[in-house]
Design a protein around this motif. Structure first.
Motif, mmCIF file in Angstrom:
data_model
loop_
_atom_site.group_PDB
_atom_site.id
_atom_site.type_symbol
_atom_site.label_atom_id
_atom_site.label_comp_id
_atom_site.label_asym_id
_atom_site.label_seq_id
_atom_site.Cartn_x
_atom_site.Cartn_y
_atom_site.Cartn_z
ATOM 1 N N HIS A 213 34.615 -11.065 -12.728
ATOM 2 C CA HIS A 213 34.212 -11.822 -13.916
ATOM 3 C C HIS A 213 33.960 -13.279 -13.521
ATOM 4 C CE1 HIS A 213 34.435 -13.791 -17.835
ATOM 5 N NE2 HIS A 213 34.254 -12.610 -18.391
ATOM 6 N N PRO A 214 32.861 -13.875 -13.979
ATOM 7 C CA PRO A 214 32.510 -15.235 -13.520
ATOM 8 C C PRO A 214 33.509 -16.312 -13.915
ATOM 9 C CG PRO A 214 31.051 -14.498 -15.290
ATOM 10 C CD PRO A 214 31.813 -13.299 -14.836
ATOM 11 N N LYS A 215 34.324 -16.062 -14.910
ATOM 12 C CA LYS A 215 35.324 -17.055 -15.312
ATOM 13 C C LYS A 215 36.600 -16.972 -14.479
ATOM 14 C CE LYS A 215 34.233 -19.828 -18.850
ATOM 15 N NZ LYS A 215 34.799 -21.150 -19.173
ATOM 16 N N VAL A 216 36.739 -15.933 -13.671
ATOM 17 C CA VAL A 216 37.911 -15.802 -12.792
ATOM 18 C C VAL A 216 37.661 -16.613 -11.536
ATOM 19 C CG1 VAL A 216 39.346 -14.230 -11.449
ATOM 20 C CG2 VAL A 216 38.515 -13.537 -13.697
ATOM 21 N N VAL A 217 38.539 -17.586 -11.284
ATOM 22 C CA VAL A 217 38.330 -18.500 -10.162
ATOM 23 C C VAL A 217 39.476 -18.475 -9.159
ATOM 24 C CG1 VAL A 217 36.872 -20.018 -11.547
ATOM 25 C CG2 VAL A 217 39.347 -20.465 -11.418
#
Length: 269
Positions: A89-93
């Motif tokens: 997921h792109p919000k997982v950093v």
């Protein structure tokens, strides 16, 4: 007039009930204090949907995915593949938080270690930083990091650092980072401030770990991301630099480590 440096809270728990009741206000106060990015940290993979939903709700909030060592036994079935898949997921950093806690021992130590190593492997695969919880487990944490680094590099951050100088030294020697929370501001943490003063400038981050560990002037109250300004002030004093310089270096270090977080939210939207 030059704008003040950007501030970042690299570790908070916006999904916890203490903050959830007035979350919009908490985020608004953080923004008003100059906090431009916040990372809300996962403690249970089974609760990840709630963490992710908060990150999706606010443009300037990002998140991690992982199982806290306190919950390692109840999520012993969470695999490295699970972590890697959810991290798409792109919000997982980041991966974690995971690690070792020998103060509470809420999960058996062998189970904590196995979970820790699975999270390390997920960080190695995804190249996302591993957020490490280490309490009263300096020697084993350092040994595991050194062993695992021998199997292949991975980025990592010792969060809410309260360990000894030796753990900090060994972690930095591996290329990892160290993050300081409100504990840095407490009256009886001179040794911690000494460590913060001596670490390489390019390896230091700050965080709140909110809703816990409110710094100095708010001690005993619910912590929130906007309070990070006090930790930055004390870090600056310990290192003999200005608060603006401390904000600038910790923010630059954040973006270097949390490389998936965009520097320009407008460009990323």
């Amino acid at each position: 007039m030059q704008a003040p440096p950007m501030l970042v809270d690299s570790h908070c728990h916006l999904d916890f009930p203490d903050l959830a009741a007035d979350l919009d206000d908490v985020v608004a106060r953080a923004r008003a204090a100059g906090i431009a990015r916040m990372v809300t940290i996962s403690t249970r993979v089974r609760g990840f949907d709630a963490v992710r939903a908060i990150a999706e709700r606010f443009d300037d909030v990002f998140c991690s995915v992982g199982t806290h060592c306190h919950h390692a036994a109840e999520e012993d079935d969470v695999t490295t593949d699970d972590l890697v898949r959810l991290a798409e997921h792109p919000k997982v950093v980041a991966i974690g938080e995971a690690g070792l806690d020998y103060h509470y021992d809420f999960s058996p130590r062998a189970v904590q270690e196995a979970s820790f190593r699975r999270h390390i492997e997920a960080a190695r695969i995804t190249k996302l930083p591993l957020v490490i919880h280490a309490r009263e487990a300096d020697a084993d944490t350092a040994a595991i990091l050194e062993q695992e680094m021998g199997q292949g590099p991975f980025p990592a951050l010792l969060h809410c650092f309260t360990g000894g100088a030796e753990l900090a030294r060994r972690a930095v020697a591996l290329g990892h980072y160290v993050s300081f929370s409100g504990v840095l501001t407490f009256k009886k943490t001179d040794e911690l401030r000494a460590i913060a003063a001596e670490l390489p400038a390019d390896r230091i981050l700050v965080e709140t770990d909110s809703p816990y560990l409110a710094p100095g002037k708010w001690r005993g109250k619910r912590n929130e991301p906007g309070f990070i300004v006090e930790t930055v002030r004390v870090l600056a004093a310990a290192r003999g630099i200005s608060p603006d310089a401390a904000a600038a270096l910790t923010t630059e270090n954040f973006f270097r480590l949390f490389s998936r977080v965009p520097r320009d939210l407008r460009a990323a939207s």
